[in-house]
Design a protein around this motif. Structure first.
Motif, PDB file in Angstrom:
ATOM      1  N   SER A 169     -49.193 -21.296   1.340  1.00 24.33           N
ATOM      2  CA  SER A 169     -49.360 -20.299   0.287  1.00 24.33           C
ATOM      3  C   SER A 169     -48.321 -19.203   0.495  1.00 24.33           C
ATOM      4  CB  SER A 169     -50.764 -19.712   0.347  1.00 24.33           C
ATOM      5  OG  SER A 169     -50.902 -18.931   1.516  1.00 24.33           O
ATOM      6  N   HIS A 170     -47.943 -18.550  -0.567  1.00 27.02           N
ATOM      7  CA  HIS A 170     -47.024 -17.416  -0.501  1.00 27.02           C
ATOM      8  C   HIS A 170     -47.755 -16.175  -0.956  1.00 27.02           C
ATOM      9  CE1 HIS A 170     -43.956 -20.133   0.444  1.00 27.02           C
ATOM     10  NE2 HIS A 170     -43.812 -20.660  -0.743  1.00 27.02           N
ATOM     11  N   GLY A 171     -47.377 -15.034  -0.471  1.00 30.79           N
ATOM     12  CA  GLY A 171     -48.014 -13.797  -0.899  1.00 30.79           C
ATOM     13  C   GLY A 171     -47.777 -12.679   0.089  1.00 30.79           C
ATOM     14  N   VAL A 172     -48.686 -11.719   0.087  1.00 30.44           N
ATOM     15  CA  VAL A 172     -48.567 -10.546   0.960  1.00 30.44           C
ATOM     16  C   VAL A 172     -48.872 -10.973   2.398  1.00 30.44           C
ATOM     17  CG1 VAL A 172     -49.434  -8.231   1.384  1.00 30.44           C
ATOM     18  CG2 VAL A 172     -49.361  -9.121  -0.948  1.00 30.44           C
ATOM     19  N   PRO A 173     -47.967 -10.753   3.354  1.00 27.01           N
ATOM     20  CA  PRO A 173     -48.260 -11.131   4.736  1.00 27.01           C
ATOM     21  C   PRO A 173     -49.381 -10.265   5.301  1.00 27.01           C
ATOM     22  CG  PRO A 173     -46.181  -9.934   4.623  1.00 27.01           C
ATOM     23  CD  PRO A 173     -46.638 -10.147   3.210  1.00 27.01           C
ATOM     24  N   VAL A 174     -50.107 -10.815   6.303  1.00 28.02           N
ATOM     25  CA  VAL A 174     -51.200 -10.071   6.931  1.00 28.02           C
ATOM     26  C   VAL A 174     -50.641  -8.801   7.555  1.00 28.02           C
ATOM     27  CG1 VAL A 174     -52.953 -10.131   8.739  1.00 28.02           C
ATOM     28  CG2 VAL A 174     -52.501 -12.176   7.372  1.00 28.02           C
ATOM     29  N   GLY A 175     -51.260  -7.665   7.261  1.00 25.35           N
ATOM     30  CA  GLY A 175     -50.766  -6.399   7.789  1.00 25.35           C
ATOM     31  C   GLY A 175     -49.661  -5.797   6.942  1.00 25.35           C
ATOM     32  N   LEU A 181     -42.959  -4.039   0.784  1.00 25.63           N
ATOM     33  CA  LEU A 181     -42.656  -5.423   0.416  1.00 25.63           C
ATOM     34  C   LEU A 181     -41.621  -5.467  -0.699  1.00 25.63           C
ATOM     35  CD1 LEU A 181     -45.986  -7.432   0.388  1.00 25.63           C
ATOM     36  CD2 LEU A 181     -43.948  -7.872   1.736  1.00 25.63           C
ATOM     37  N   ASP A 182     -40.848  -6.565  -0.731  1.00 28.38           N
ATOM     38  CA  ASP A 182     -39.872  -6.716  -1.818  1.00 28.38           C
ATOM     39  C   ASP A 182     -40.599  -7.050  -3.123  1.00 28.38           C
ATOM     40  OD1 ASP A 182     -39.258 -10.051  -2.115  1.00 28.38           O
ATOM     41  OD2 ASP A 182     -40.434  -9.288  -0.441  1.00 28.38           O
ATOM     42  N   ASP A 183     -39.943  -6.762  -4.232  1.00 25.14           N
ATOM     43  CA  ASP A 183     -40.551  -6.964  -5.550  1.00 25.14           C
ATOM     44  C   ASP A 183     -40.941  -8.417  -5.780  1.00 25.14           C
ATOM     45  OD1 ASP A 183     -39.825  -4.382  -5.695  1.00 25.14           O
ATOM     46  OD2 ASP A 183     -38.223  -4.648  -7.163  1.00 25.14           O
ATOM     47  N   GLY A 184     -40.087  -9.338  -5.290  1.00 30.74           N
ATOM     48  CA  GLY A 184     -40.343 -10.766  -5.513  1.00 30.74           C
ATOM     49  C   GLY A 184     -41.674 -11.196  -4.925  1.00 30.74           C
ATOM     50  N   THR A 185     -41.959 -10.737  -3.702  1.00 34.11           N
ATOM     51  CA  THR A 185     -43.212 -11.125  -3.040  1.00 34.11           C
ATOM     52  C   THR A 185     -44.409 -10.563  -3.796  1.00 34.11           C
ATOM     53  OG1 THR A 185     -42.120 -11.198  -0.893  1.00 34.11           O
ATOM     54  CG2 THR A 185     -44.510 -11.008  -0.881  1.00 34.11           C
ATOM     55  N   ILE A 186     -44.298  -9.292  -4.241  1.00 31.73           N
ATOM     56  CA  ILE A 186     -45.420  -8.680  -4.962  1.00 31.73           C
ATOM     57  C   ILE A 186     -45.659  -9.417  -6.285  1.00 31.73           C
ATOM     58  CG2 ILE A 186     -46.256  -6.565  -6.058  1.00 31.73           C
ATOM     59  CD1 ILE A 186     -44.721  -4.985  -3.966  1.00 31.73           C
ATOM     60  N   ALA A 187     -44.570  -9.728  -6.997  1.00 34.29           N
ATOM     61  CA  ALA A 187     -44.703 -10.438  -8.272  1.00 34.29           C
ATOM     62  C   ALA A 187     -45.361 -11.795  -8.046  1.00 34.29           C
ATOM     63  CB  ALA A 187     -43.325 -10.619  -8.907  1.00 34.29           C
ATOM     64  N   LEU A 188     -44.943 -12.497  -7.001  1.00 31.92           N
ATOM     65  CA  LEU A 188     -45.492 -13.821  -6.691  1.00 31.92           C
ATOM     66  C   LEU A 188     -46.957 -13.712  -6.289  1.00 31.92           C
ATOM     67  CD1 LEU A 188     -43.616 -16.496  -4.701  1.00 31.92           C
ATOM     68  CD2 LEU A 188     -45.976 -15.957  -4.100  1.00 31.92           C
ATOM     69  N   LEU A 190     -49.011 -11.495  -7.278  1.00 32.42           N
ATOM     70  CA  LEU A 190     -49.775 -11.214  -8.493  1.00 32.42           C
ATOM     71  C   LEU A 190     -50.049 -12.503  -9.260  1.00 32.42           C
ATOM     72  CD1 LEU A 190     -48.180  -7.978  -9.971  1.00 32.42           C
ATOM     73  CD2 LEU A 190     -50.593  -8.355  -9.482  1.00 32.42           C
ATOM     74  N   THR A 191     -48.974 -13.306  -9.441  1.00 35.62           N
ATOM     75  CA  THR A 191     -49.102 -14.557 -10.192  1.00 35.62           C
ATOM     76  C   THR A 191     -50.083 -15.513  -9.509  1.00 35.62           C
ATOM     77  OG1 THR A 191     -46.774 -14.265 -10.729  1.00 35.62           O
ATOM     78  CG2 THR A 191     -47.750 -16.400 -11.262  1.00 35.62           C
ATOM     79  N   ALA A 192     -49.994 -15.582  -8.179  1.00 36.39           N
ATOM     80  CA  ALA A 192     -50.808 -16.534  -7.421  1.00 36.39           C
ATOM     81  C   ALA A 192     -52.103 -15.896  -6.935  1.00 36.39           C
ATOM     82  CB  ALA A 192     -49.991 -17.054  -6.221  1.00 36.39           C
ATOM     83  N   ARG A 193     -52.563 -14.836  -7.634  1.00 39.24           N
ATOM     84  CA  ARG A 193     -53.767 -14.122  -7.182  1.00 39.24           C
ATOM     85  C   ARG A 193     -54.972 -15.054  -7.150  1.00 39.24           C
ATOM     86  NH1 ARG A 193     -52.489 -13.039 -12.243  1.00 39.24           N
ATOM     87  NH2 ARG A 193     -54.072 -13.025 -13.877  1.00 39.24           N
ATOM     88  N   THR A 194     -55.890 -14.796  -6.224  1.00 42.09           N
ATOM     89  CA  THR A 194     -57.088 -15.623  -6.103  1.00 42.09           C
ATOM     90  C   THR A 194     -58.297 -14.767  -6.423  1.00 42.09           C
ATOM     91  OG1 THR A 194     -57.166 -15.097  -3.765  1.00 42.09           O
ATOM     92  CG2 THR A 194     -56.099 -17.143  -4.358  1.00 42.09           C
ATOM     93  N   GLN A 195     -59.416 -15.409  -6.783  1.00 44.98           N
ATOM     94  CA  GLN A 195     -60.617 -14.664  -7.165  1.00 44.98           C
ATOM     95  C   GLN A 195     -61.201 -13.932  -5.967  1.00 44.98           C
ATOM     96  OE1 GLN A 195     -63.399 -17.028  -9.387  1.00 44.98           O
ATOM     97  NE2 GLN A 195     -64.832 -15.324  -9.574  1.00 44.98           N
ATOM     98  N   ALA A 196     -61.561 -12.694  -6.146  1.00 45.99           N
ATOM     99  CA  ALA A 196     -62.125 -11.905  -5.055  1.00 45.99           C
ATOM    100  C   ALA A 196     -63.626 -11.791  -5.245  1.00 45.99           C
ATOM    101  CB  ALA A 196     -61.499 -10.523  -5.032  1.00 45.99           C
ATOM    102  N   GLY A 197     -64.372 -11.900  -4.178  1.00 47.99           N
ATOM    103  CA  GLY A 197     -65.829 -11.667  -4.202  1.00 47.99           C
ATOM    104  C   GLY A 197     -66.583 -12.713  -4.984  1.00 47.99           C
TER     105      GLY A 197
END
Lengths: 197, 197
Positions: A169-175, A181-188, A190-197
């Motif tokens: 998986s790609h996304g925000v690294p732990v910590g 973070l670079d814009d590309g990682t944040i955009a990715l 967001l796109t690959a967001r998973t359901q919370a709770g």
């Protein structure tokens, strides 16, 4: 200092990744001030590694056994984690969260670096997947353009075997702080967001 | 990875100054992927340095000749630059702005580190100053509390020889931005200001 053996050794050490001329000089002086406890032991260590370590004919890992102890471990699941290098294999293994097998490609496809499909251990991967009844192949390649192009290529090659193919998986690294973070990682992420709770 | 020779070598390299576990791992993989062009040459280099390099009985420099080539150079002026370590000797020599002799103390006085006057090559320095008609002794010791205490101690010891004693100037380093300098250096540079123009 002089153009003698000390300078030669400093140049050798400077060529190692992560070492520059200054740290190479400090390392040489450290070794020379501790000949018996550091220099001699380092020489013996290097010689032993050179003599006893080989690339595993199965997975490409470096080990004193051949096949390596990961390939000999019969408790490992019939899953293959595909990595670019032995360093990446060690990095995955250090997480202690994976108990399958590995396959070291020996690099990633790179037009600029002159690495084509024939330079990577691709045929051997397809053969292993077929011969060992592998259930899943995890593509653990870097989130770079070249890493992702290689992942696509490997996935295409494996399609005909029918094996399940997944990738990290790609996304925000732990910590990771969003602000750093670079814009590309944040955009990715967001796109690959998973359901919370 | 395993508890074998590779891990042992990584631990050896991690113990070198400037190298951590990560760079030691990268260095080992670099060496193993270039056995003939890097690993074997590094082993031979280390062995040659261990076999041929000695501390100069005169000044304490490390060299393949004994006395070292700096002590053999008859064109060097009768001035002795006193340094704490061989690394510092090399640092002064790299400036190419000094054409005198050297004396390596082998450390600095340190109550915390347990280094007393008997641990440093102090008597030998006094003997050299007397025997070689030395005109000036330059104390090139670090601008730390311990370095400056050592400089005071050495100056006291040399007073009876009548030799001229000097020390390195302190102040703003070349290329240094005031904004990034510590207050102590700025205060010292103010006090030790020199006439401009």
């Amino acid at each position: 200092m002089s153009d003698g053996p000390i300078d030669h050794l400093i140049r050798q050490l400077s060529a190692l990744p992560g070492l520059g001329p200054r740290s190479a000089r400090r390392a040489v002086l450290h070794l020379l001030s501790r000949r018996d406890s550091a220099l001699e032991i380092l020489v013996r260590s290097l010689e032993e590694v050179a003599r006893t370590t080989h690339a595993c004919p199965e997975c490409g890992n470096l080990d004193t056994l051949s096949p390596c102890r990961l390939c000999r471990d019969t408790h490992r699941r019939p899953v293959i984690c595909v990595v670019a290098s032995v360093a990446d294999l060690w990095a995955v293994e250090r997480t202690k969260s994976y108990r399958g097998r590995y396959h070291v490609l020996g690099g990633v496809l790179s037009a600029l670096g002159g690495t084509g499909p024939e330079d990577l251990k691709l045929e051997a991967l397809v053969s292993r997947v077929r011969a060992c009844a592998i259930e899943e192949v995890i593509l653990a390649l870097g989130a770079t353009v070249e890493g992702q192009a290689t992942a696509h290529y490997v996935a295409d090659m494996l399609r005909e075997t029918g094996v399940r193919i997944s990738r990290l998986s790609h996304g925000v690294p732990v910590g990771g702080e969003l602000d750093y973070l670079d814009d590309g990682t944040i955009a990715l992420a967001l796109t690959a967001r998973t359901q919370a709770g």
